[in-house]
Design an enzyme around this catalytic site. Sequence first.
Site, PDB file in Angstrom:
ATOM      1  N   ASN A   5      18.379 -19.770  35.046  1.00  0.00           N
ATOM      2  CA  ASN A   5      18.196 -19.428  33.701  1.00  0.00           C
ATOM      3  C   ASN A   5      18.434 -20.033  33.200  1.00  0.00           C
ATOM      4  O   ASN A   5      19.602 -21.101  32.124  1.00  0.00           O
ATOM      5  CB  ASN A   5      19.542 -18.391  34.150  1.00  0.00           C
ATOM      6  CG  ASN A   5      19.514 -16.687  32.399  1.00  0.00           C
ATOM      7  OD1 ASN A   5      18.715 -18.009  32.071  1.00  0.00           O
ATOM      8  ND2 ASN A   5      18.563 -15.862  32.816  1.00  0.00           N
TER       9      ASN A   5
ATOM     10  N   HIS B  41      10.624 -10.836  38.520  1.00  0.00           N
ATOM     11  CA  HIS B  41      12.086 -11.367  38.461  1.00  0.00           C
ATOM     12  C   HIS B  41      12.898 -10.306  38.828  1.00  0.00           C
ATOM     13  O   HIS B  41      13.556  -9.134  38.742  1.00  0.00           O
ATOM     14  CB  HIS B  41      11.996 -12.093  37.399  1.00  0.00           C
ATOM     15  CG  HIS B  41      12.986 -11.771  36.392  1.00  0.00           C
ATOM     16  ND1 HIS B  41      11.738 -10.992  35.237  1.00  0.00           N
ATOM     17  CD2 HIS B  41      13.605 -11.933  36.163  1.00  0.00           C
ATOM     18  CE1 HIS B  41      13.065 -10.682  34.037  1.00  0.00           C
ATOM     19  NE2 HIS B  41      13.707 -10.830  34.815  1.00  0.00           N
TER      20      HIS B  41
ATOM     21  N   HIS C  61      31.048  -3.265  53.985  1.00  0.00           N
ATOM     22  CA  HIS C  61      29.424  -3.178  54.388  1.00  0.00           C
ATOM     23  C   HIS C  61      28.531  -3.372  53.261  1.00  0.00           C
ATOM     24  O   HIS C  61      28.928  -2.260  53.006  1.00  0.00           O
ATOM     25  CB  HIS C  61      29.837  -1.301  55.141  1.00  0.00           C
ATOM     26  CG  HIS C  61      28.846  -0.949  55.732  1.00  0.00           C
ATOM     27  ND1 HIS C  61      28.790  -0.432  56.944  1.00  0.00           N
ATOM     28  CD2 HIS C  61      27.464  -0.443  55.607  1.00  0.00           C
ATOM     29  CE1 HIS C  61      27.343   0.276  57.594  1.00  0.00           C
ATOM     30  NE2 HIS C  61      26.658  -0.547  56.615  1.00  0.00           N
TER      31      HIS C  61
ATOM     32  N   ALA D  33      16.172  -6.005  30.721  1.00  0.00           N
ATOM     33  CA  ALA D  33      14.771  -6.791  31.317  1.00  0.00           C
ATOM     34  C   ALA D  33      13.692  -7.671  30.669  1.00  0.00           C
ATOM     35  O   ALA D  33      14.003  -6.984  28.974  1.00  0.00           O
ATOM     36  CB  ALA D  33      13.942  -6.995  32.663  1.00  0.00           C
TER      37      ALA D  33
HETATM   38 ZN   LIG Z   1      30.372  -0.177  58.294  1.00  0.00          ZN
END
Ligand SMILES: [Zn+2]
Length: 334
Positions: free
Chosen positions: A76, A166, A292, A160
């Site tokens: 950036n 992007h 997860h 943005a």
């Molecule tokens: Zn899981």
Amino acid sequence: MSELRRDPILGRWVIISSDRAGRPLDFRPARETWTGGGFCPFCAGNEYTTPSELLAYRPDGSPPDSPGWDLRVVPNKFPALRREGEPEQSGEILYQTMSGIGAHEVIIEAPGHDQTLASLPADSVERVLKAYASRLLDLKKDPRLEYVIVFKNHGPSAGATLEHTHSQLIALPIVPTRVLAEMEGALSHRQSTGECIFCDIIHRELRHGARIVADNEHFTVLCPFASPYAFETWILPKKHTPRFESSAEHFPALAAILSDLLRRINAVLGKPDYNFVIHTAPLHENNVDHYHWHLELIPKLNRVAGFEWGSSFFINPTPPEEAASFLREAGQEG
Ligand SMILES: [Zn+2]
Ligand SMILES: [Zn+2]
Ligand SMILES: [Zn+2]
């Protein structure tokens, strides 16, 4: 150089950015449309205006920082955090600070100015996911960095500042409190039930059906039970996986379902501005099997006002079951 400061009451960290020094005039009420026209530093042919590329997919083998790419990743130009320096922490108890070590990169998803992530073909979306994973794995080699947050701001009201399609990533020397809170919630569920809370949610939602938007062999899209934002939608891998970058074999299925979701949102809500973020396990944490990874997306519909700001308590005007039903029944618009 930016500085990280820890809120002494809530424990959350803030990046105080001196590089981006906002003067009063920079905060005039935001225009909600693009100024349009003008020069675009992300368009093919304008590579010389960005910092040198960190990664590019160039099917024709063209040299770095020249045209011929399908996707580029560049630092950036106005980074919130920089790579240089040592992660120094102040010893103060009340006002803790840390030097602003990190990285701030831009993933330019396609060379053409008129494309959007929703309009890109599946193999281009897959390339974007591959680039996220590739940068994550590269930044993981830096022991000073603890977390990489990959996100997309689409449209001016989503934050943005450039129209050209992007996404971005910010690498941090600490794990953000939002991710820590998710990990703590997942850990306490694991300790009391022996199961992953995200896997449990997926199974329950698939059985119940009312909050499911879409589903394929490897991913489920749902509107979460207690989502704070209208039409908030999550994509979750069906196979229990703590880290995004470990799901690479399923990126074709993820690209397909992400495109599908963006097109449904465009069709139902009239191409709204939106944000998405990938929540994945911290880079160097080994004990993450209770976590997860997932992608969270919010169309920019309701504004955060006094009540929400003051209480972290949200009013969602669209029940997630209704949002899911609209999205499930929608046609698709690129
Ligand atoms: Zn899981
Ligand atoms: Zn452009
Ligand atoms: Zn999350």
